[in-house]
Write a protein that holds these residues in place. Sequence first.
Motif, PDB file in Angstrom:
ATOM      1  N   UNK A  89       6.420   8.255   2.126  1.00 42.45           N
ATOM      2  CA  UNK A  89       6.381   8.235   3.589  1.00 42.45           C
ATOM      3  C   UNK A  89       4.995   7.848   4.083  1.00 42.45           C
ATOM      4  N   UNK A  90       3.976   8.458   3.508  1.00 42.40           N
ATOM      5  CA  UNK A  90       2.614   8.185   3.971  1.00 42.40           C
ATOM      6  C   UNK A  90       2.156   6.774   3.598  1.00 42.40           C
ATOM      7  N   UNK A  91       2.601   6.276   2.449  1.00 38.97           N
ATOM      8  CA  UNK A  91       2.297   4.893   2.078  1.00 38.97           C
ATOM      9  C   UNK A  91       2.944   3.928   3.058  1.00 38.97           C
ATOM     10  N   UNK A  92       4.198   4.190   3.419  1.00 36.24           N
ATOM     11  CA  UNK A  92       4.888   3.334   4.388  1.00 36.24           C
ATOM     12  C   UNK A  92       4.182   3.369   5.738  1.00 36.24           C
ATOM     13  N   UNK A  93       3.784   4.566   6.182  1.00 31.75           N
ATOM     14  CA  UNK A  93       3.086   4.682   7.462  1.00 31.75           C
ATOM     15  C   UNK A  93       1.794   3.875   7.451  1.00 31.75           C
ATOM     16  N   UNK A  94       1.103   3.905   6.313  1.00 30.11           N
ATOM     17  CA  UNK A  94      -0.144   3.131   6.198  1.00 30.11           C
ATOM     18  C   UNK A  94       0.135   1.637   6.234  1.00 30.11           C
ATOM     19  N   UNK A  95       1.163   1.194   5.511  1.00 31.87           N
ATOM     20  CA  UNK A  95       1.506  -0.234   5.512  1.00 31.87           C
ATOM     21  C   UNK A  95       1.931  -0.700   6.905  1.00 31.87           C
ATOM     22  N   UNK A  96       2.688   0.146   7.597  1.00 38.30           N
ATOM     23  CA  UNK A  96       3.138  -0.203   8.953  1.00 38.30           C
ATOM     24  C   UNK A  96       1.943  -0.313   9.892  1.00 38.30           C
ATOM     25  N   UNK A  97       1.019   0.636   9.795  1.00 39.10           N
ATOM     26  CA  UNK A  97      -0.171   0.596  10.647  1.00 39.10           C
ATOM     27  C   UNK A  97      -1.001  -0.658  10.371  1.00 39.10           C
ATOM     28  N   UNK A  98      -1.132  -1.010   9.087  1.00 32.67           N
ATOM     29  CA  UNK A  98      -1.917  -2.192   8.725  1.00 32.67           C
ATOM     30  C   UNK A  98      -1.264  -3.484   9.194  1.00 32.67           C
ATOM     31  N   UNK A  99       0.064  -3.455   9.380  1.00 30.30           N
ATOM     32  CA  UNK A  99       0.789  -4.635   9.866  1.00 30.30           C
ATOM     33  C   UNK A  99       0.847  -4.687  11.394  1.00 30.30           C
ATOM     34  N   UNK A 100       0.211  -3.745  12.052  1.00 32.46           N
ATOM     35  CA  UNK A 100       0.186  -3.754  13.518  1.00 32.46           C
ATOM     36  C   UNK A 100       0.788  -2.534  14.162  1.00 32.46           C
ATOM     37  N   UNK A 101       1.360  -1.645  13.360  1.00 34.08           N
ATOM     38  CA  UNK A 101       1.916  -0.419  13.897  1.00 34.08           C
ATOM     39  C   UNK A 101       3.250  -0.639  14.590  1.00 34.08           C
ATOM     40  N   UNK A 102       3.769   0.426  15.171  1.00 31.41           N
ATOM     41  CA  UNK A 102       4.989   0.356  15.955  1.00 31.41           C
ATOM     42  C   UNK A 102       4.562   0.217  17.408  1.00 31.41           C
ATOM     43  N   UNK A 103       4.730  -0.998  17.957  1.00 32.43           N
ATOM     44  CA  UNK A 103       4.211  -1.310  19.294  1.00 32.43           C
ATOM     45  C   UNK A 103       2.713  -1.028  19.387  1.00 32.43           C
ATOM     46  N   UNK A 104       2.010  -1.405  18.303  1.00 33.70           N
ATOM     47  CA  UNK A 104       0.563  -1.320  18.230  1.00 33.70           C
ATOM     48  C   UNK A 104       0.039   0.116  18.240  1.00 33.70           C
ATOM     49  N   UNK A 105       0.891   1.092  17.948  1.00 35.17           N
ATOM     50  CA  UNK A 105       0.469   2.486  17.856  1.00 35.17           C
ATOM     51  C   UNK A 105       0.686   2.993  16.430  1.00 35.17           C
ATOM     52  N   UNK A 121       4.606   2.265  -8.394  1.00 32.98           N
ATOM     53  CA  UNK A 121       4.179   3.615  -8.770  1.00 32.98           C
ATOM     54  C   UNK A 121       2.685   3.794  -8.512  1.00 32.98           C
ATOM     55  N   UNK A 122       1.912   2.754  -8.829  1.00 31.99           N
ATOM     56  CA  UNK A 122       0.468   2.812  -8.574  1.00 31.99           C
ATOM     57  C   UNK A 122       0.180   2.897  -7.079  1.00 31.99           C
ATOM     58  N   UNK A 123       0.983   2.209  -6.288  1.00 32.39           N
ATOM     59  CA  UNK A 123       0.805   2.281  -4.837  1.00 32.39           C
ATOM     60  C   UNK A 123       1.116   3.689  -4.317  1.00 32.39           C
ATOM     61  N   UNK A 124       2.152   4.327  -4.873  1.00 29.97           N
ATOM     62  CA  UNK A 124       2.439   5.709  -4.491  1.00 29.97           C
ATOM     63  C   UNK A 124       1.266   6.615  -4.831  1.00 29.97           C
ATOM     64  N   UNK A 125       0.677   6.402  -5.992  1.00 31.07           N
ATOM     65  CA  UNK A 125      -0.451   7.244  -6.403  1.00 31.07           C
ATOM     66  C   UNK A 125      -1.700   6.978  -5.566  1.00 31.07           C
ATOM     67  N   UNK A 126      -1.736   5.857  -4.860  1.00 32.91           N
ATOM     68  CA  UNK A 126      -2.872   5.631  -3.959  1.00 32.91           C
ATOM     69  C   UNK A 126      -2.795   6.581  -2.770  1.00 32.91           C
ATOM     70  N   UNK A 127      -1.581   7.094  -2.486  1.00 38.37           N
ATOM     71  CA  UNK A 127      -1.426   8.117  -1.457  1.00 38.37           C
ATOM     72  C   UNK A 127      -1.671   9.511  -2.014  1.00 38.37           C
ATOM     73  N   UNK A 128      -1.312   9.707  -3.282  1.00 40.81           N
ATOM     74  CA  UNK A 128      -1.500  11.004  -3.936  1.00 40.81           C
ATOM     75  C   UNK A 128      -1.870  10.769  -5.393  1.00 40.81           C
ATOM     76  N   UNK A 129      -3.174  10.765  -5.711  1.00 43.61           N
ATOM     77  CA  UNK A 129      -3.615  10.486  -7.089  1.00 43.61           C
ATOM     78  C   UNK A 129      -3.110  11.500  -8.112  1.00 43.61           C
ATOM     79  N   UNK A 130      -2.661  12.674  -7.675  1.00 42.65           N
ATOM     80  CA  UNK A 130      -2.184  13.698  -8.612  1.00 42.65           C
ATOM     81  C   UNK A 130      -0.696  13.569  -8.911  1.00 42.65           C
ATOM     82  N   UNK A 131      -0.045  12.549  -8.371  1.00 39.03           N
ATOM     83  CA  UNK A 131       1.398  12.413  -8.478  1.00 39.03           C
ATOM     84  C   UNK A 131       1.831  12.294  -9.940  1.00 39.03           C
ATOM     85  N   UNK A 132       2.725  13.194 -10.362  1.00 42.28           N
ATOM     86  CA  UNK A 132       3.232  13.169 -11.730  1.00 42.28           C
ATOM     87  C   UNK A 132       4.636  12.592 -11.815  1.00 42.28           C
ATOM     88  N   UNK A 133       5.401  12.732 -10.743  1.00 39.97           N
ATOM     89  CA  UNK A 133       6.801  12.295 -10.708  1.00 39.97           C
ATOM     90  C   UNK A 133       6.968  11.367  -9.509  1.00 39.97           C
TER      91      UNK A 133
END
Length: 269
Positions: free
Chosen positions: A84-100, A170-182
Motif C-alpha cells: 500500500x505504501x509503495x503504491x502511494x509513493x508511486x502515485x505521488x511521484x506520478x502526480x498524485x490524485x488530482x495533484x494531492x 520484492x525488492x521494491x516492497x522492501x524499499x518500503x519495509x527493509x525488514x520484510x520477511x514475507x
Amino acid sequence: MTHSHRRARGRVARIATLTLVCAVVPMALAGCFGSAPADPSSPPSPVASMAQPIPTGDGILTIGALIPLSGANAALGAAELAGIELAARDIDEAGGMHRSSIVVLHGDAGDGGSTRASDAVTVFAGRGVDAIVGPSTADVFDAVDAAAATAGIPAISAVADPVSIDEGFAARLRSSDPTLADTRFGAESYDATVLIALAAQLAGDDGRSSIAEFLPAVTSGAAACSSYGECLASLKAPGGIRYTGVTGQLTTDAGATSAGALRLIGLRR
C-alpha cells in the motif's frame, strides 16, 4: 444647494446603493466586477450526471489499510502495508490524485478477529476514509464486508491465493519495509491501492460513492496499462483503460478465484 452639488450627492447615493447590492447578492455571482481567476492547482469539479455520482470528496484521497498488524498473520500484514505504501509513493511521484498526496491510515485485522476488524471499519468511517484495502484473511472477510457496507465505504480485498512475484518487485516492497520477511499479498495490496486512485481520478472525485461507481471501469477498458502513471496518461483513451498491475490479471468480479484476484466488497447495490 447648487446643481453641481446635487449631482455629486446623487453619484454618492448610487455608489452606496451599488455597494449594498454587492454585499447581499448571493456568492454565485462572484462579485460585481467579475470573478477571480481559477486556481490552476485546484482539482477539477465534475458536474454530476446520471453516470457520475454527486461529488462528495474533500480533494484528499484517504485509504484505510485494514490488515493483520498483530497475531499469527502479522507477517502478511507487513507485506500488505508495504504494498500500500509503495503504491502511494508511486502515485505521488506520478502526480498524485488530482495533484494531492494520498493519506494512508492503519487498522488492525489481526488479534481480536471479526470484532476488532469491524471496529476498525467504524474508526475509518469516522476519520473520513474514502476506501479500504484489505483484509486478505478469510476469518474476518465477512465481518469487514458487512461493516464496510453499513459505513458506505468501498473496499478491495484479496480473495484467493497470493500471486507469485519476481525479485524485482520484492525488492521494491522492501524499499518500503527493509525488514520484510514475507512478501505474500504485497502485490495485491499494491494493485488495490492503484485501482482506488485510478477510480477517483476517473471520477474526478475522491468520495466513497464515486470510487465505488468507477472501480469496475478501470479494469475493463480497451487500453491496457500497467502503472498508475501510464494509466493516467491514457485515462481519456477511447474505450477506457484496463489496469493490469503487478498481478497482470485484475478483476473486481465477485466470482474471481484465480491467484492474485481482488474483489470489490463493502457495497450493497
